[in-house]
Write an enzyme that holds these catalytic residues in place. Structure first.
Site, PDB file in Angstrom:
ATOM      1  N   HIS A  37       0.826  -1.205   0.000  1.00  0.00           N
ATOM      2  CA  HIS A  37       0.000   0.000   0.000  1.00  0.00           C
ATOM      3  C   HIS A  37       0.860   1.256   0.000  1.00  0.00           C
ATOM      4  CE1 HIS A  37      -2.208   3.141   2.362  1.00  0.00           C
ATOM      5  NE2 HIS A  37      -3.123   2.880   1.458  1.00  0.00           N
TER       6      HIS A  37
ATOM      7  N   GLU B   5       2.274   1.916  -3.418  1.00  0.00           N
ATOM      8  CA  GLU B   5       1.227   2.516  -4.267  1.00  0.00           C
ATOM      9  C   GLU B   5       1.155   4.028  -4.055  1.00  0.00           C
ATOM     10  OE1 GLU B   5      -2.965   3.861  -3.682  1.00  0.00           O
ATOM     11  OE2 GLU B   5      -2.894   1.753  -3.050  1.00  0.00           O
ATOM     12  N   HIS B   6       1.227   4.474  -2.800  1.00  0.00           N
ATOM     13  CA  HIS B   6       1.239   5.916  -2.516  1.00  0.00           C
ATOM     14  C   HIS B   6       2.461   6.586  -3.136  1.00  0.00           C
ATOM     15  CE1 HIS B   6      -1.782   6.895   0.837  1.00  0.00           C
ATOM     16  NE2 HIS B   6      -2.103   5.685   0.390  1.00  0.00           N
TER      17      HIS B   6
ATOM     18  N   GLU C  29      -3.845   8.027   7.714  1.00  0.00           N
ATOM     19  CA  GLU C  29      -4.870   7.126   7.175  1.00  0.00           C
ATOM     20  C   GLU C  29      -5.175   6.018   8.183  1.00  0.00           C
ATOM     21  OE1 GLU C  29      -5.663   4.300   3.210  1.00  0.00           O
ATOM     22  OE2 GLU C  29      -3.824   5.484   3.380  1.00  0.00           O
TER      23      GLU C  29
END
Length: 415
Positions: A52, A55-56, A132
């Site tokens: 993840h 991906e950022h 997040e």
């Protein structure tokens, strides 16, 4: 109900990348995605969250573009660029007018091939991801699903959170990220899917040129999770409402019994007419949100029911849900209800696939999980062939009391 106005094609490039397209000539847009077979399932307890986080970071600058230029690259022509990470897949996708498809492919290829992973940007993005995480932890209706996955798949990578943990994200290093990319972002794991007003030969040329840096590797050798028996995990937090998930491991994507489970999921907890909604919300009035859901993966799946209710009503809600599950094991669904549910499911599927983005998603997942393509009519026929007896068999297997696990996130002093 026939769908005959789209054309499917597939090509495997010499480096191993697969390109699948669905030409829909009556639209003016194209959705294109680069799908990589990698996700939180490829992680461990030390690097949890790396898929993840990568991906950022792909949007934070390449050797050719700054982060700002990446953001403007497609938005400046009315397009959309984004990405998401799942348990087994990561996708970088764009939705643009057909005339801007070359730009979309170039931008996606650039961020996948040439991202710099600048140390300063890495530090900033770690703080973003931790925020997040904080949001998830303070949103119990989201947090409960992470906890439920962990309980249903204990001691297995499928139980790991997609976003990771504060410490594991903080500990990620640039070299660790580069090593992870070299192992997992390989041509064999990449599927380029495009749906819309697209010519297969055109996108082949674009992908061959833009993705030439990727070389072959190996597909993941996933270990299937061990069966999970019944149990209950109760966690107290500061929420006002109780949040409950219960369910079990289910079928893989390629298992044809998934069509029967799709029908059961629709009947049980999809929409206001579902049994759970009508009973728990409409009849008893003890929940605002109540639904069921399913997820299909390479070698397993997940069936779950979620309910949010007052802390004093946990046992009442659970008793009502278990009664609905038990009823499906012992009493045949009527012919009328079965036909109504099939019609609802088929209608939902068809409506969800009106846009090019959803068509692109379907195209990619069929290639990744099935290495094949099935038309809409094939899918509708699979749904139509499901019988009452098959639903009884699936219910008896999956809803057995010895395999249902329950995760409860409740306020202090709730019963």
């Amino acid at each position: 109900m026939k769908i005959t106005d789209s054309i499917y094609q597939k090509t495997r490039l010499t480096n191993g990348i697969r390109v699948v397209t669905e030409q829909i000539p009556y639209v003016r847009s194209v959705s294109v995605g680069a799908w990589i077979v990698v996700g939180s399932r490829d992680e461990n307890t030390k690097n949890n969250g790396i898929s993840h986080y990568i991906e950022h970071m792909m949007f934070k600058g390449t050797s050719n573009q700054t982060a700002s230029e990446i953001a403007q690259s497609l938005e400046s022509v009315g397009g959309h660029l984004n990405a998401f990470t799942g348990k087994e897949l990561t996708c970088y996708y764009a939705h643009v007018l057909d005339e801007h498809l070359p730009r979309a492919v170039e931008v996606i290829a650039d961020i996948l091939s040439n991202s710099t992973f600048d140390e300063a940007e890495m530090g900033k993005e770690k703080r973003v991801v931790i925020e997040e995480l904080n949001t998830i932890n303070e949103t119990p209706e989201e947090l409960i699903h992470d906890l439920f996955w962990y309980d249903v798949f204990p001691n297995h990578a499928l139980g790991l959170s997609i976003v990771g943990k504060r410490q594991t994200v903080s500990d990620l290093s640039r070299q660790g990220i580069l090593d992870y990319l070299a192992e997992n972002y390989t041509a064999d794991r990449i599927v380029i899917a495009a749906a819309g007003n697209v010519q297969h030969d055109e996108i082949l040329k674009l992908v061959e040129r833009a993705f030439e840096k990727f070389s072959s590797g190996t597909l993941p050798n996933y270990q299937a999770p061990s069966p999970r028996g019944t149990g209950r995990n109760i966690i107290e937090n500061g929420s006002i409402q109780a949040h409950v998930c219960l369910g079990t491991q289910a079928y893989p994507y390629r298992d044809r019994r998934k069509f029967g489970l799709l029908i059961l999921n629709t009947l049980l907890g999809s929409g206001m007419s579902s049994r759970l909604f009508q009973n728990i919300r409409e009849k008893h009035g003890i929940a605002y949100s109540i639904y069921s859901y399913i997820d299909f993966m390479f070698d397993t799946g997940l069936f779950g029911v979620y309910v949010g209710t007052d802390g004093q009503n946990i046992d009442v809600a659970l008793d009502l849900i278990h009664k609905e599950l038990a009823l499906l094991k012992t009493t045949s669904v009527s012919a009328e209800e079965l036909e109504r549910t099939k019609s609802q499911l088929k209608g939902n599927l068809m409506l969800s696939l009106e846009g090019t983005s959803s068509r692109m998603n379907r195209l990619a997942k069929m290639e990744i999980y099935l290495e094949d393509h099935y038309s809409f009519d094939d899918t509708l026929n699979e749904i139509e062939r499901i019988t009452v007896d098959e639903l009884l068999g699936i219910s008896s297997e999956l809803f057995s009391e010895d395999r249902i696990f329950t995760t409860i996130l409740k306020p202090p002093n709730a019963t």
